[in-house]
Scaffold this motif. Structure first.
Motif, PDB file in Angstrom:
ATOM      1  N   TRP A 194       0.833  -1.206   0.000  1.00  0.00           N
ATOM      2  CA  TRP A 194       0.000   0.000   0.000  1.00  0.00           C
ATOM      3  C   TRP A 194       0.864   1.251   0.000  1.00  0.00           C
ATOM      4  CZ3 TRP A 194      -4.701   0.208  -1.535  1.00  0.00           C
ATOM      5  CH2 TRP A 194      -5.548  -0.889  -1.363  1.00  0.00           C
ATOM      6  N   GLU A 195       1.972   1.222   0.756  1.00  0.00           N
ATOM      7  CA  GLU A 195       2.849   2.394   0.850  1.00  0.00           C
ATOM      8  C   GLU A 195       3.368   2.795  -0.531  1.00  0.00           C
ATOM      9  OE1 GLU A 195       2.970  -0.202   2.825  1.00  0.00           O
ATOM     10  OE2 GLU A 195       2.417   0.714   4.742  1.00  0.00           O
ATOM     11  N   THR A 196       3.724   1.768  -1.344  1.00  0.00           N
ATOM     12  CA  THR A 196       4.225   2.042  -2.696  1.00  0.00           C
ATOM     13  C   THR A 196       3.122   2.695  -3.540  1.00  0.00           C
ATOM     14  OG1 THR A 196       5.541   0.061  -2.471  1.00  0.00           O
ATOM     15  CG2 THR A 196       5.390   1.001  -4.669  1.00  0.00           C
ATOM     16  N   LEU A 197       1.892   2.140  -3.414  1.00  0.00           N
ATOM     17  CA  LEU A 197       0.777   2.691  -4.190  1.00  0.00           C
ATOM     18  C   LEU A 197       0.518   4.136  -3.797  1.00  0.00           C
ATOM     19  CD1 LEU A 197      -1.787  -0.264  -4.333  1.00  0.00           C
ATOM     20  CD2 LEU A 197      -0.124   0.460  -6.038  1.00  0.00           C
ATOM     21  N   GLU A 198       0.598   4.419  -2.499  1.00  0.00           N
ATOM     22  CA  GLU A 198       0.375   5.791  -2.021  1.00  0.00           C
ATOM     23  C   GLU A 198       1.449   6.737  -2.562  1.00  0.00           C
ATOM     24  OE1 GLU A 198      -1.850   4.127   1.973  1.00  0.00           O
ATOM     25  OE2 GLU A 198       0.185   4.934   2.141  1.00  0.00           O
ATOM     26  N   SER A 199       2.701   6.254  -2.582  1.00  0.00           N
ATOM     27  CA  SER A 199       3.789   7.095  -3.117  1.00  0.00           C
ATOM     28  C   SER A 199       3.587   7.349  -4.608  1.00  0.00           C
ATOM     29  CB  SER A 199       5.147   6.442  -2.908  1.00  0.00           C
ATOM     30  OG  SER A 199       5.323   6.094  -1.573  1.00  0.00           O
ATOM     31  N   LEU A 200       3.134   6.289  -5.331  1.00  0.00           N
ATOM     32  CA  LEU A 200       2.899   6.438  -6.767  1.00  0.00           C
ATOM     33  C   LEU A 200       1.805   7.473  -7.017  1.00  0.00           C
ATOM     34  CD1 LEU A 200       3.089   2.670  -7.813  1.00  0.00           C
ATOM     35  CD2 LEU A 200       4.553   4.485  -8.709  1.00  0.00           C
ATOM     36  N   LYS A 201       0.786   7.413  -6.197  1.00  0.00           N
ATOM     37  CA  LYS A 201      -0.334   8.361  -6.335  1.00  0.00           C
ATOM     38  C   LYS A 201       0.153   9.789  -6.091  1.00  0.00           C
ATOM     39  CE  LYS A 201      -5.140   8.649  -4.780  1.00  0.00           C
ATOM     40  NZ  LYS A 201      -5.732   9.008  -6.071  1.00  0.00           N
ATOM     41  N   LYS A 202       0.967   9.941  -5.076  1.00  0.00           N
ATOM     42  CA  LYS A 202       1.533  11.269  -4.769  1.00  0.00           C
ATOM     43  C   LYS A 202       2.362  11.793  -5.935  1.00  0.00           C
ATOM     44  CE  LYS A 202       1.986  11.780   0.198  1.00  0.00           C
ATOM     45  NZ  LYS A 202       2.567  10.738   1.013  1.00  0.00           N
ATOM     46  N   ALA A 203       3.031  10.862  -6.642  1.00  0.00           N
ATOM     47  CA  ALA A 203       3.882  11.260  -7.772  1.00  0.00           C
ATOM     48  C   ALA A 203       3.060  11.566  -9.023  1.00  0.00           C
ATOM     49  CB  ALA A 203       4.893  10.161  -8.064  1.00  0.00           C
ATOM     50  N   GLY A 204       1.736  11.399  -8.932  1.00  0.00           N
ATOM     51  CA  GLY A 204       0.882  11.766 -10.059  1.00  0.00           C
ATOM     52  C   GLY A 204       0.125  10.613 -10.696  1.00  0.00           C
ATOM     53  N   ALA A 205       0.321   9.396 -10.211  1.00  0.00           N
ATOM     54  CA  ALA A 205      -0.350   8.235 -10.808  1.00  0.00           C
ATOM     55  C   ALA A 205      -1.816   8.183 -10.405  1.00  0.00           C
ATOM     56  CB  ALA A 205       0.357   6.957 -10.375  1.00  0.00           C
ATOM     57  N   SER A 206      -2.638   7.591 -11.318  1.00  0.00           N
ATOM     58  CA  SER A 206      -4.035   7.343 -10.972  1.00  0.00           C
ATOM     59  C   SER A 206      -4.452   6.019 -11.597  1.00  0.00           C
ATOM     60  CB  SER A 206      -4.911   8.493 -11.481  1.00  0.00           C
ATOM     61  OG  SER A 206      -4.775   8.574 -12.885  1.00  0.00           O
ATOM     62  N   SER A 207      -5.676   5.586 -11.338  1.00  0.00           N
ATOM     63  CA  SER A 207      -6.190   4.305 -11.844  1.00  0.00           C
ATOM     64  C   SER A 207      -5.193   3.168 -11.619  1.00  0.00           C
ATOM     65  CB  SER A 207      -6.505   4.376 -13.341  1.00  0.00           C
ATOM     66  OG  SER A 207      -7.326   5.462 -13.609  1.00  0.00           O
ATOM     67  N   LEU A 208      -4.727   3.017 -10.407  1.00  0.00           N
ATOM     68  CA  LEU A 208      -3.716   1.996 -10.104  1.00  0.00           C
ATOM     69  C   LEU A 208      -4.357   0.628  -9.963  1.00  0.00           C
ATOM     70  CD1 LEU A 208      -2.361   4.531  -7.736  1.00  0.00           C
ATOM     71  CD2 LEU A 208      -0.662   3.173  -8.936  1.00  0.00           C
ATOM     72  N   LEU A 209      -3.725  -0.353 -10.558  1.00  0.00           N
ATOM     73  CA  LEU A 209      -4.237  -1.724 -10.496  1.00  0.00           C
ATOM     74  C   LEU A 209      -3.064  -2.678 -10.298  1.00  0.00           C
ATOM     75  CD1 LEU A 209      -7.153  -2.712 -10.890  1.00  0.00           C
ATOM     76  CD2 LEU A 209      -6.589  -3.141 -13.292  1.00  0.00           C
ATOM     77  N   VAL A 210      -3.152  -3.584  -9.311  1.00  0.00           N
ATOM     78  CA  VAL A 210      -2.076  -4.557  -9.073  1.00  0.00           C
ATOM     79  C   VAL A 210      -2.652  -5.951  -9.248  1.00  0.00           C
ATOM     80  CG1 VAL A 210      -0.385  -5.424  -7.423  1.00  0.00           C
ATOM     81  CG2 VAL A 210      -0.958  -2.994  -7.440  1.00  0.00           C
ATOM     82  N   LEU A 211      -2.030  -6.754 -10.115  1.00  0.00           N
ATOM     83  CA  LEU A 211      -2.546  -8.099 -10.396  1.00  0.00           C
ATOM     84  C   LEU A 211      -1.507  -9.161 -10.058  1.00  0.00           C
ATOM     85  CD1 LEU A 211      -3.809  -7.275 -14.006  1.00  0.00           C
ATOM     86  CD2 LEU A 211      -5.211  -7.361 -11.950  1.00  0.00           C
ATOM     87  N   PRO A 212      -1.967 -10.338  -9.614  1.00  0.00           N
ATOM     88  CA  PRO A 212      -1.007 -11.422  -9.389  1.00  0.00           C
ATOM     89  C   PRO A 212      -0.510 -11.974 -10.724  1.00  0.00           C
ATOM     90  CG  PRO A 212      -3.233 -12.209  -9.027  1.00  0.00           C
ATOM     91  CD  PRO A 212      -3.343 -10.740  -9.326  1.00  0.00           C
ATOM     92  N   VAL A 213       0.699 -12.485 -10.742  1.00  0.00           N
ATOM     93  CA  VAL A 213       1.258 -13.088 -11.958  1.00  0.00           C
ATOM     94  C   VAL A 213       1.126 -14.600 -11.814  1.00  0.00           C
ATOM     95  CG1 VAL A 213       3.372 -13.409 -13.303  1.00  0.00           C
ATOM     96  CG2 VAL A 213       2.878 -11.194 -12.260  1.00  0.00           C
ATOM     97  N   GLU A 214       0.589 -15.268 -12.832  1.00  0.00           N
ATOM     98  CA  GLU A 214       0.416 -16.703 -12.700  1.00  0.00           C
ATOM     99  C   GLU A 214       1.596 -17.481 -13.256  1.00  0.00           C
ATOM    100  OE1 GLU A 214      -3.549 -18.723 -13.227  1.00  0.00           O
ATOM    101  OE2 GLU A 214      -2.324 -19.763 -14.733  1.00  0.00           O
ATOM    102  N   LYS A 215       2.072 -17.116 -14.430  1.00  0.00           N
ATOM    103  CA  LYS A 215       3.197 -17.806 -15.040  1.00  0.00           C
ATOM    104  C   LYS A 215       4.112 -16.789 -15.674  1.00  0.00           C
ATOM    105  CE  LYS A 215       1.039 -22.243 -16.077  1.00  0.00           C
ATOM    106  NZ  LYS A 215      -0.373 -21.936 -15.748  1.00  0.00           N
ATOM    107  N   MET A 216       5.419 -17.166 -15.795  1.00  0.00           N
ATOM    108  CA  MET A 216       6.387 -16.258 -16.379  1.00  0.00           C
ATOM    109  C   MET A 216       7.454 -17.088 -17.087  1.00  0.00           C
ATOM    110  SD  MET A 216       8.416 -13.442 -14.163  1.00  0.00           S
ATOM    111  CE  MET A 216       7.149 -12.689 -13.218  1.00  0.00           C
ATOM    112  N   LEU A 217       7.832 -16.662 -18.283  1.00  0.00           N
ATOM    113  CA  LEU A 217       8.874 -17.378 -19.007  1.00  0.00           C
ATOM    114  C   LEU A 217       9.773 -16.330 -19.653  1.00  0.00           C
ATOM    115  CD1 LEU A 217       9.403 -20.417 -19.426  1.00  0.00           C
ATOM    116  CD2 LEU A 217       8.312 -20.211 -21.639  1.00  0.00           C
ATOM    117  N   ALA A 218      11.009 -16.272 -19.180  1.00  0.00           N
ATOM    118  CA  ALA A 218      11.880 -15.189 -19.662  1.00  0.00           C
ATOM    119  C   ALA A 218      12.351 -15.463 -21.079  1.00  0.00           C
ATOM    120  CB  ALA A 218      13.082 -15.054 -18.744  1.00  0.00           C
TER     121      ALA A 218
END
Ligand code: ATP
Ligand code: ZN
Length: 299
Positions: A275-299
């Motif tokens: 939450w702290e990161t999201l609040e800092s991002l908002k302060k820096a001008g961000a809006s419509s913030l969305l955080v999603l879990p990652v299910e799979k990743m292949l580099a």
């Protein structure tokens, strides 16, 4: 089973490593059906079967190429490796991957009334353990001669029974030691689970599957704690926002329809987003913030 076209993995039958290992295999896409004897799991969708055994049997099963792969604690592997060397055998173990579970340490612990003043206090003492070879190496590296009492279990009660002055045993939280009025004084080995492979060369088919499996394991481990974050921001806030995104590489920047000075930012964060990161991002001008879990990743 066909040894040419199916890989065999040895894992712990029932114990601390069983659930995390099965979960890992499951996240790698393996569907297992287990027979009545529960010793053998057939991989229904991959050319990979699982042998359920005691963890102490895993080093030999892999070393002797009964199984191509094994998942076990570094503590068990290291003890067996040193034992083989001490008996004049070749110990050809190859660790393919270090895993993020089974964390514990092999440690020395003394009774509450033992006056411990560094390793010198161990000279000539009786130390009870189920890891005699690992302990012997640790002592010899420090030029300490002590009496190693090898037990097959219940090490923590050896001092109370008068069988030893102190112990060398596995610890994770330390609650077992506390319950037995023992105090941890030195770490002999830091341990975690690892994947090992047979020293025998694999057929091209099997080698390919081992490689694919290791890629998947890598992906599974990366995904743990990773998040996908999406937000809107004014273009001018981009540098500040990039600095705030935890553990992200290059984010995707997309133009927003009908707003020249605003963009959408999408990024994979290799750390949890709090939450702290999201609040800092908002302060820096961000809006419509969305955080999603990652299910799979292949580099
Ligand atoms: P088995 O019947 O397979 O021989 P075990 O009694 O030797 O079982 P467990 O106690 O299930 O084994 O531990 C398996 C492995 O889990 C250990 O070898 C070690 O790598 C890891 N481990 C993690 N935390 C601990 C802990 N607190 N105590 C003991 N082992 C731990
Ligand atoms: Zn064991």
């Amino acid at each position: 089973m066909d040894r040419e076209t199916r890989l065999r993995v040895a894992i712990q039958k029932s114990g601390r490593l069983t659930d995390p290992t099965l979960e890992l295999l499951n996240l790698c896409g393996l569907k297992l059906s287990r027979g009545k004897d529960q010793l053998f799991g057939f991989g229904e969708n991959l050319p990979l079967d699982v042998l359920f055994v005691r963890d102490d049997d895993i080093p030999d099963l892999v070393h002797e190429d009964v199984c191509e792969l094994g998942v076990l604690g570094l503590n068990v592997l290291e003890e067996r490796r040193l034992e083989m060397i001490a008996r004049g055998h070749e110990a050809r173990f190859e660790v393919l991957r270090h895993l993020d579970f089974g964390r514990c340490r092999l440690a020395l612990a003394v009774p509450e009334d033992f006056e411990f003043r560094g390793v010198e206090s161990l000279r000539g003492r009786r130390i009870a353990t189920t890891y005699p070879f690992t302990l012997a190496r640790w002592l010899s590296e420090r030029n300490i001669t002590a009496d190693i009492v090898t037990l097959s279990g219940a090490v923590e009660i050896a001092p109370r029974l008068g069988r030893a002055d102190l112990i060398c045993d596995l610890v994770s939280t330390g609650s077992t030691l506390q319950a037995n009025h023992l105090r941890e004084v030195e770490t002999v080995l830091e341990s975690h689970a690892v994947i090992i492979r047979t020293p025998v060369a694999l057929s091209a088919f099997k080698a390919d599957w081992v490689e694919r499996l290791m890629m998947r394991v890598g992906g599974v481990e990366q995904v743990k704690g990773s998040k996908y974050i999406m937000l809107h921001a004014p273009r001018s806030a981009l540098p500040a926002i990039r600095r705030l995104l935890p553990g992200s590489e290059s984010p995707t920047i997309l133009p927003l329809d009908g707003a020249d000075d605003r963009v959408a930012i999408h990024a994979v964060c290799r750390e949890n987003v709090f939450w702290e990161t999201l609040e800092s991002l908002k302060k820096a001008g961000a809006s419509s913030l969305l955080v999603l879990p990652v299910e799979k990743m292949l580099a």
